[in-house]
Write a protein that holds these residues in place. Structure first.
Motif, PDB file in Angstrom:
ATOM      1  N   SER A 286       0.799  -1.215   0.000  1.00  0.00           N
ATOM      2  CA  SER A 286       0.000   0.000   0.000  1.00  0.00           C
ATOM      3  C   SER A 286       0.837   1.273   0.000  1.00  0.00           C
ATOM      4  N   CYS A 287       2.106   1.175   0.418  1.00  0.00           N
ATOM      5  CA  CYS A 287       2.920   2.387   0.470  1.00  0.00           C
ATOM      6  C   CYS A 287       4.398   2.019   0.493  1.00  0.00           C
ATOM      7  N   VAL A 288       5.199   2.821  -0.189  1.00  0.00           N
ATOM      8  CA  VAL A 288       6.647   2.720  -0.107  1.00  0.00           C
ATOM      9  C   VAL A 288       7.170   4.120   0.189  1.00  0.00           C
ATOM     10  N   CYS A 289       8.166   4.195   1.070  1.00  0.00           N
ATOM     11  CA  CYS A 289       8.727   5.474   1.479  1.00  0.00           C
ATOM     12  C   CYS A 289      10.238   5.342   1.550  1.00  0.00           C
ATOM     13  N   PHE A 290      10.939   6.293   0.976  1.00  0.00           N
ATOM     14  CA  PHE A 290      12.397   6.336   1.077  1.00  0.00           C
ATOM     15  C   PHE A 290      12.799   7.593   1.825  1.00  0.00           C
ATOM     16  N   ARG A 291      13.578   7.418   2.865  1.00  0.00           N
ATOM     17  CA  ARG A 291      14.100   8.537   3.649  1.00  0.00           C
ATOM     18  C   ARG A 291      15.267   9.189   2.922  1.00  0.00           C
ATOM     19  N   ASN A 292      16.046   8.373   2.255  1.00  0.00           N
ATOM     20  CA  ASN A 292      17.187   8.821   1.466  1.00  0.00           C
ATOM     21  C   ASN A 292      17.403   7.757   0.390  1.00  0.00           C
ATOM     22  N   PRO A 293      18.355   7.901  -0.498  1.00  0.00           N
ATOM     23  CA  PRO A 293      18.506   6.920  -1.577  1.00  0.00           C
ATOM     24  C   PRO A 293      18.741   5.483  -1.111  1.00  0.00           C
ATOM     25  N   GLN A 294      19.224   5.264   0.097  1.00  0.00           N
ATOM     26  CA  GLN A 294      19.508   3.913   0.573  1.00  0.00           C
ATOM     27  C   GLN A 294      18.433   3.346   1.495  1.00  0.00           C
ATOM     28  N   LEU A 295      17.833   4.186   2.348  1.00  0.00           N
ATOM     29  CA  LEU A 295      16.915   3.734   3.391  1.00  0.00           C
ATOM     30  C   LEU A 295      15.461   3.867   2.949  1.00  0.00           C
ATOM     31  N   GLY A 296      14.796   2.720   2.834  1.00  0.00           N
ATOM     32  CA  GLY A 296      13.390   2.719   2.444  1.00  0.00           C
ATOM     33  C   GLY A 296      12.596   1.701   3.225  1.00  0.00           C
TER      34      GLY A 296
ATOM     35  N   SER B 189      13.188  10.578  10.223  1.00  0.00           N
ATOM     36  CA  SER B 189      14.653  10.553  10.253  1.00  0.00           C
ATOM     37  C   SER B 189      15.090   9.131   9.918  1.00  0.00           C
ATOM     38  N   ASP B 190      16.367   8.876   9.965  1.00  0.00           N
ATOM     39  CA  ASP B 190      16.849   7.526   9.692  1.00  0.00           C
ATOM     40  C   ASP B 190      16.389   6.535  10.752  1.00  0.00           C
ATOM     41  N   THR B 191      16.055   7.021  11.952  1.00  0.00           N
ATOM     42  CA  THR B 191      15.659   6.128  13.035  1.00  0.00           C
ATOM     43  C   THR B 191      14.183   6.229  13.414  1.00  0.00           C
ATOM     44  N   LYS B 192      13.546   7.373  13.192  1.00  0.00           N
ATOM     45  CA  LYS B 192      12.156   7.563  13.625  1.00  0.00           C
ATOM     46  C   LYS B 192      11.199   7.476  12.447  1.00  0.00           C
ATOM     47  N   GLY B 193      10.252   6.518  12.557  1.00  0.00           N
ATOM     48  CA  GLY B 193       9.254   6.339  11.515  1.00  0.00           C
ATOM     49  C   GLY B 193       7.898   5.986  12.095  1.00  0.00           C
ATOM     50  N   PHE B 194       6.861   6.099  11.265  1.00  0.00           N
ATOM     51  CA  PHE B 194       5.485   5.846  11.675  1.00  0.00           C
ATOM     52  C   PHE B 194       4.776   4.984  10.641  1.00  0.00           C
TER      53      PHE B 194
ATOM     54  N   ASN C 274       0.115  -7.908   5.743  1.00  0.00           N
ATOM     55  CA  ASN C 274       0.438  -7.870   7.168  1.00  0.00           C
ATOM     56  C   ASN C 274       1.948  -7.767   7.351  1.00  0.00           C
ATOM     57  N   CYS C 275       2.618  -7.075   6.411  1.00  0.00           N
ATOM     58  CA  CYS C 275       4.083  -7.049   6.380  1.00  0.00           C
ATOM     59  C   CYS C 275       4.627  -5.629   6.363  1.00  0.00           C
ATOM     60  N   VAL C 276       5.799  -5.488   6.955  1.00  0.00           N
ATOM     61  CA  VAL C 276       6.587  -4.272   6.851  1.00  0.00           C
ATOM     62  C   VAL C 276       8.015  -4.703   6.555  1.00  0.00           C
ATOM     63  N   TYR C 277       8.567  -4.187   5.457  1.00  0.00           N
ATOM     64  CA  TYR C 277       9.932  -4.520   5.054  1.00  0.00           C
ATOM     65  C   TYR C 277      10.753  -3.248   4.938  1.00  0.00           C
ATOM     66  N   LYS C 278      12.062  -3.406   5.130  1.00  0.00           N
ATOM     67  CA  LYS C 278      12.993  -2.283   5.090  1.00  0.00           C
ATOM     68  C   LYS C 278      14.176  -2.627   4.196  1.00  0.00           C
ATOM     69  N   THR C 279      14.711  -1.616   3.522  1.00  0.00           N
ATOM     70  CA  THR C 279      15.945  -1.764   2.759  1.00  0.00           C
ATOM     71  C   THR C 279      16.944  -0.732   3.239  1.00  0.00           C
ATOM     72  N   THR C 280      18.201  -1.108   3.256  1.00  0.00           N
ATOM     73  CA  THR C 280      19.275  -0.168   3.591  1.00  0.00           C
ATOM     74  C   THR C 280      20.282  -0.058   2.452  1.00  0.00           C
ATOM     75  N   ASP C 281      19.949  -0.703   1.317  1.00  0.00           N
ATOM     76  CA  ASP C 281      20.864  -0.691   0.176  1.00  0.00           C
ATOM     77  C   ASP C 281      20.176  -0.228  -1.114  1.00  0.00           C
ATOM     78  N   GLY C 282      19.258   0.713  -0.975  1.00  0.00           N
ATOM     79  CA  GLY C 282      18.614   1.272  -2.160  1.00  0.00           C
ATOM     80  C   GLY C 282      17.606   0.360  -2.821  1.00  0.00           C
ATOM     81  N   GLY C 283      17.099  -0.629  -2.109  1.00  0.00           N
ATOM     82  CA  GLY C 283      16.074  -1.511  -2.657  1.00  0.00           C
ATOM     83  C   GLY C 283      16.580  -2.784  -3.284  1.00  0.00           C
ATOM     84  N   ASN C 284      17.871  -3.008  -3.240  1.00  0.00           N
ATOM     85  CA  ASN C 284      18.407  -4.250  -3.799  1.00  0.00           C
ATOM     86  C   ASN C 284      17.984  -5.459  -2.972  1.00  0.00           C
TER      87      ASN C 284
END
Length: 169
Positions: free
Chosen positions: A43-53, A93-98, A59-69
């Motif tokens: 339902s939603c994708v969000c990138f904080r910066n080019p690497q962190l998304g 921020s890189d640490t605070k999300g909702f 029922n899932c939440v996934y994170k990337t720290t390498d630009g989505g690779n």
């Protein structure tokens, strides 16, 4: 969403995630996790910066720290009698999300998505929440069904009801 001036991301049904690195001229398909159902609705994708998304849906939440690779699960929501479908994610921020959900739940992380905790909305709601966003580090909003709107001016520590379905238009 945009992760930089040229990179765009889009999500949808059937485990659909695509990325463009040329401003939207061409798109590449991504599989977040081959072990999850191809029926998942992101339902939603969000990138904080080019690497962190972060991506939410089903029922899932996934994170990337390498630009989505690569993507890793940071929250697996148990399927119970209460339907919890995350509808929006936003990192201040890189640490605070909702994350907000379709059952009136707002969750916050302060460690980049390692742990998530329910946030108290000043007026309890079970109405579907559709989107969470912030203007800056302190000022944010959560909007939901029938125009319900919550706001924060302290970075999400406290939330106030700004508009309810009962308010006149």
């Amino acid at each position: 969403t945009f992760s930089d001036s040229k990179t765009r991301w889009a999500v949808g049904f059937y485990n659909f995630l695509v990325k463009s690195v040329d401003g939207g001229k061409t798109w590449q398909n991504f599989v977040v996790d081959p072990a999850i159902s191809d029926q998942v609705l992101w339902s939603c994708v969000c990138f904080r910066n080019p690497q962190l998304g972060c991506i939410v849906g089903g029922n899932c939440v996934y994170k990337t720290t390498d630009g989505g690779n690569t993507w890793s699960s940071v929250l697996d929501i148990p399927v119970t009698g209460v339907i919890y479908v995350p509808s929006s994610v936003y990192f201040v921020s890189d640490t605070k999300g909702f994350i907000c959900s379709h059952n009136g739940t707002l969750m916050r992380t302060l460690d980049g998505g390692v742990t998530w905790h329910n946030q108290h909305l000043d007026s309890f709601t079970t109405l579907d929440l559709y989107s969470v966003t912030f203007f800056d580090d302190n000022n944010g909003w959560v909007v939901g069904y029938n125009g319900i709107l919550f706001g924060t001016t302290d970075g999400g520590d406290h939330w106030s009801l700004l508009h309810s379905p009962a308010d006149p238009a």
